[in-house]
Design an enzyme around this catalytic site. Structure first.
Site, PDB file in Angstrom:
ATOM      1  N   ASP A   1      -5.663 -29.448 -21.140  1.00 30.24           N
ATOM      2  CA  ASP A   1      -4.622 -29.888 -22.070  1.00 30.24           C
ATOM      3  C   ASP A   1      -4.936 -31.307 -22.523  1.00 30.24           C
ATOM      4  O   ASP A   1      -6.076 -31.750 -22.407  1.00 30.24           O
ATOM      5  CB  ASP A   1      -3.260 -29.805 -21.371  1.00 30.24           C
TER       6      ASP A   1
ATOM      7  N   HIS B   1       2.640 -33.169 -23.266  1.00 32.28           N
ATOM      8  CA  HIS B   1       2.462 -31.717 -23.229  1.00 32.28           C
ATOM      9  C   HIS B   1       1.842 -31.251 -21.913  1.00 32.28           C
ATOM     10  O   HIS B   1       2.384 -30.373 -21.229  1.00 32.28           O
ATOM     11  CB  HIS B   1       1.610 -31.262 -24.410  1.00 32.28           C
TER      12      HIS B   1
ATOM     13  N   SER C   1       3.340 -22.044 -24.874  1.00 34.66           N
ATOM     14  CA  SER C   1       2.770 -22.934 -23.853  1.00 34.66           C
ATOM     15  C   SER C   1       3.519 -22.768 -22.543  1.00 34.66           C
ATOM     16  O   SER C   1       2.932 -22.663 -21.461  1.00 34.66           O
ATOM     17  CB  SER C   1       2.878 -24.391 -24.287  1.00 34.66           C
TER      18      SER C   1
END
Length: 409
Positions: free
Chosen positions: A54, A88, A245
């Site tokens: 990520d 994220h 996600s």
């Protein structure tokens, strides 16, 4: 656009002093849906490492501290920490392995596999080999699950990424990726054979309309209003997001839990337990699986842990990556290479003994015939048994054994 897109939008709930334990923990509705408290009576994911490929992971977040291993930055060559404002990867790590904080860890967010470790890998798949190098790094550094909560419209380096996926499966590492959030077809790397593609669900278990769908969807999981750990700009921050996600992270955590209880199963057999226990909504009753929206259905990790599920084949429901297809055919159709013995040809030692014995017999016979020939000169020359006759040799040369070497894979 070639570049990978993160699959979650997020809103910051607030700093820890203002976001109370009730706000955060009670907001984690997916843990109740997935029966986390019951799961944790059997396993909490201890001993498993989930690689999170990520934008980086904030290892200093109080709910993740101690659960984040040293990782690697494939983008800038620095640490695996994210840039300011990028929460994220930290959010995905929290869904998987946050442990909370405070007395009894009752404050903050908790992940579905809170005793698992996170291996942070900073990579957005935009390099010449796509995610290939990151996948290989994860496998070599002990990951049992690889979480890629990202999506590309098409592969950047299909050969390299397919080889890396095959490498992971050879080492029984499960790769999970999100299908995408634009309502289109399944993106990459989720669309690759051998990858578990995760689509998203609403709180009521219905399909999240923005989730990508189509061939290749394997499992579905919670994807709406997901509360998790926040980013580096506010170490005590939390986020709430929608996207595949998040669904990907829940599937990855479920795999980690299963691997603690079933360490001897292959990657495909682990996924098989999830697909065999997955559940379609009532509106899809009787539908053919995998469905283009739900795949085999919504994950039920507690059932996957507890139910009696036959192991099945090594790859289970996973499509076999092209680099492994030859190996699969060889495994299924050809037995392991042996050391063949030609039972029709006598051993060399027996041939030698036979030859020596023949020489002695031939010599004795010749001497006898010579003596007889002196006493019986009337015998016709060239008749059988006469000195001029040829005695056929009954023993041929030994056959040489050959063994074909199997190719190295």
């Amino acid at each position: 656009m070639v570049g990978a897109a993160a699959l979650t939008g997020a809103l910051v709930l607030g700093a820890a002093p203002h976001a109370t334990a009730d706000q955060v923990r009670d907001g984690q509705w997916a843990l109740k849906t997935l029966h986390a408290e019951s799961l944790w009576k059997t396993t909490r994911g201890k001993g498993q490492t989930v690689a999170v490929i990520d934008g980086g992971v904030n290892a200093d977040h109080p709910d993740l501290e101690g659960n984040v291993l040293p990782g690697k930055d494939f983008m800038d060559g620095g640490s695996a920490a994210p840039e300011d404002g990028d929460d994220h990867g930290t959010g995905m790590s929290g869904i998987i392995a946050a442990h909370g904080h405070g007395p009894g860890n009752t404050d903050g967010a908790v992940g579905l596999a809170p005793d698992a470790k996170i291996l942070p890998i900073r990579d957005l798949g935009e390099r010449i080999n796509g995610y290939a190098d990151s996948i290989r790094y994860a496998v070599k550094h002990g990951a049992s699950v690889i979480n890629i909560s990202q999506k590309q419209d098409y592969p950047l380096n299909q050969d390299a990424e397919s080889e890396a996926i095959a490498y992971a499966l050879k080492h029984n590492v499960v790769i999970v990726a999100g299908t995408g959030n634009d309502g289109g077809p399944v993106g990459y790397p989720a669309a690759y054979p051998g990858v578990v593609a995760a689509s998203g669900l609403h709180e009521d278990g219905t399909f999240w309309e923005n989730s990508n769908r189509g061939d290749g969807v394997m499992l579905s999981a919670p994807a709406v209003k997901i509360v998790s750990t926040g980013g580096p700009s506010n170490l005590n921050g939390y986020r709430i997001g929608d996207g595949t996600s998040d669904a990907t992270a829940f599937v990855s955590a479920s795999v980690a839990l299963l691997k603690t209880k079933y360490p001897d199963l292959t990657a495909g057999q682990i996924v098989n337990r999830l697909t065999k226990t997955a559940e379609l909504p009532a509106s899809k009753k009787g539908a053919k699986r995998p469905d283009e929206q739900y795949g085999y259905g919504a994950i039920r990790p507690l059932a996957a842990l507890q139910e009696d599920i036959p192991k099945g084949s090594a790859f289970g429901p996973l499509a076999v990556p092209p680099p492994l297809q030859h190996d699969t055919k060889t495994t299924e159709k050809s037995p392991p290479p042996q050391h063949p013995v030609d039972h029709t040809a006598p051993p060399i030692r027996l041939w030698v003994m036979t030859g020596i014995l023949t020489m002695f017999l031939a010599g004795g016979l010749t001497l006898t015939l010579l003596l007889m020939g002196r006493r019986t000169p009337s015998r016709n020359p060239g008749s059988p048994g006469s000195p001029g006759a040829t005695v056929p040799n009954q023993a041929g040369p030994p056959q040489q054994e050959t063994q074909q070497q199997s190719p190295h894979h």
